[in-house]
Design a protein around this motif. Structure first.
Motif, PDB file in Angstrom:
ATOM      1  N   ASP A   1       0.864  -1.174   0.000  1.00  0.00           N
ATOM      2  CA  ASP A   1       0.000   0.000   0.000  1.00  0.00           C
ATOM      3  C   ASP A   1       0.904   1.227   0.000  1.00  0.00           C
ATOM      4  O   ASP A   1       1.547   1.543   1.007  1.00  0.00           O
ATOM      5  N   ARG A   2       0.967   1.895  -1.125  1.00  0.00           N
ATOM      6  CA  ARG A   2       1.854   3.040  -1.293  1.00  0.00           C
ATOM      7  C   ARG A   2       1.570   4.147  -0.276  1.00  0.00           C
ATOM      8  O   ARG A   2       2.469   4.851   0.162  1.00  0.00           O
ATOM      9  N   ARG A   3       0.311   4.271   0.135  1.00  0.00           N
ATOM     10  CA  ARG A   3      -0.058   5.311   1.096  1.00  0.00           C
ATOM     11  C   ARG A   3       0.551   5.065   2.468  1.00  0.00           C
ATOM     12  O   ARG A   3       0.692   5.976   3.260  1.00  0.00           O
ATOM     13  N   ARG A   4       0.929   3.814   2.744  1.00  0.00           N
ATOM     14  CA  ARG A   4       1.512   3.483   4.049  1.00  0.00           C
ATOM     15  C   ARG A   4       3.035   3.506   4.031  1.00  0.00           C
ATOM     16  O   ARG A   4       3.671   3.183   5.019  1.00  0.00           O
TER      17      ARG A   4
ATOM     18  N   ALA B   1       2.319   7.990 -10.131  1.00  0.00           N
ATOM     19  CA  ALA B   1       1.842   8.427  -8.816  1.00  0.00           C
ATOM     20  C   ALA B   1       0.378   8.098  -8.594  1.00  0.00           C
ATOM     21  O   ALA B   1      -0.167   8.419  -7.556  1.00  0.00           O
ATOM     22  N   THR B   2      -0.259   7.473  -9.542  1.00  0.00           N
ATOM     23  CA  THR B   2      -1.695   7.270  -9.434  1.00  0.00           C
ATOM     24  C   THR B   2      -2.077   6.020  -8.663  1.00  0.00           C
ATOM     25  O   THR B   2      -3.120   5.975  -8.039  1.00  0.00           O
ATOM     26  N   ALA B   3      -1.271   4.993  -8.719  1.00  0.00           N
ATOM     27  CA  ALA B   3      -1.639   3.710  -8.126  1.00  0.00           C
ATOM     28  C   ALA B   3      -1.423   3.698  -6.623  1.00  0.00           C
ATOM     29  O   ALA B   3      -0.313   3.914  -6.158  1.00  0.00           O
ATOM     30  N   PRO B   4      -2.475   3.425  -5.837  1.00  0.00           N
ATOM     31  CA  PRO B   4      -2.292   3.338  -4.386  1.00  0.00           C
ATOM     32  C   PRO B   4      -1.578   2.056  -3.971  1.00  0.00           C
ATOM     33  O   PRO B   4      -1.000   1.981  -2.913  1.00  0.00           O
ATOM     34  N   LEU B   5      -1.616   1.030  -4.846  1.00  0.00           N
ATOM     35  CA  LEU B   5      -0.945  -0.232  -4.564  1.00  0.00           C
ATOM     36  C   LEU B   5       0.185  -0.416  -5.564  1.00  0.00           C
ATOM     37  O   LEU B   5       0.045  -0.088  -6.737  1.00  0.00           O
ATOM     38  N   ILE B   6       1.315  -0.949  -5.084  1.00  0.00           N
ATOM     39  CA  ILE B   6       2.435  -1.227  -5.979  1.00  0.00           C
ATOM     40  C   ILE B   6       2.824  -2.699  -5.855  1.00  0.00           C
ATOM     41  O   ILE B   6       2.652  -3.307  -4.808  1.00  0.00           O
ATOM     42  N   VAL B   7       3.327  -3.245  -6.955  1.00  0.00           N
ATOM     43  CA  VAL B   7       3.696  -4.658  -7.035  1.00  0.00           C
ATOM     44  C   VAL B   7       5.210  -4.742  -7.188  1.00  0.00           C
ATOM     45  O   VAL B   7       5.767  -4.149  -8.111  1.00  0.00           O
ATOM     46  N   LYS B   8       5.867  -5.481  -6.284  1.00  0.00           N
ATOM     47  CA  LYS B   8       7.329  -5.614  -6.321  1.00  0.00           C
ATOM     48  C   LYS B   8       7.737  -7.002  -5.858  1.00  0.00           C
ATOM     49  O   LYS B   8       7.000  -7.694  -5.157  1.00  0.00           O
TER      50      LYS B   8
END
Length: 159
Positions: A64-67, A81-88
């Motif tokens: 969760d990018r916001r966290r 910058a739009t996605a609240p979730l990122i995959v890594k």
């Protein structure tokens, strides 16, 4: 006839309960951007099992990018910058010793240990990825879950 109705009611209730449990444990997300290419491409839909704060080396996780807090501040200016979730992909977990190869890829000190409560995350595609290359060690708390599979592929035309 009454037995048949009871079977139908029991099956309907069981299906409803199973659906509610699955909804709480599973998540479907869509990949935005190319940071995980060639493994996952922009538009791929992924099935994620919710495992908050849990990560293992080599697994692909959703954060969760916001966290990310101050860690997200180190993002490159061209990162989406739009996605609240990122995959890594998890390249190291707390207690792992950083190899020379990983140190070079992640811009971290070789031979150091990943601090408690932190991870090293990397996109499979090094170009413009919001990951440990620009943010260093990442706290484990933003981990939402682990990717268990791709549900559908994007209609990517760049082959």
């Amino acid at each position: 006839m009454i037995v048949f109705l009871w079977v139908v009611v029991v099956c309907a209730v069981a299906g409803l309960v199973a659906g509610l449990i699955a909804r709480r444990r599973l998540l479907i997300i869509e990949v935005e951007g190319g940071s995980m290419e060639p493994t996952y491409r922009d538009g791929d839909r992924l099935l994620v099992v919710r495992t908050p704060g849990v990560a293992r080396t080599g697994r692909v996780v959703v954060l969760d990018r916001r966290r990310l807090g101050r860690w997200g501040a180190g993002a490159p200016p061209d990162a989406p910058a739009t996605a609240p979730l990122i995959v890594k992909r998890v390249a190291g977990v707390a207690g792992d010793t950083i190899s020379a190869e990983l140190a070079e890829r992640a811009n971290l000190p070789s031979g150091a240990q990943v601090p408690a409560g932190h991870l090293i995350i990397l996109g499979d595609n090094s170009d413009g990825s919001l990951d440990s290359r620009c943010m260093g060690y990442i706290p484990v708390r933003p981990v939402v879950g682990t990717v268990v599979g791709r549900l559908s592929q994007s209609r990517w035309q760049g082959q």
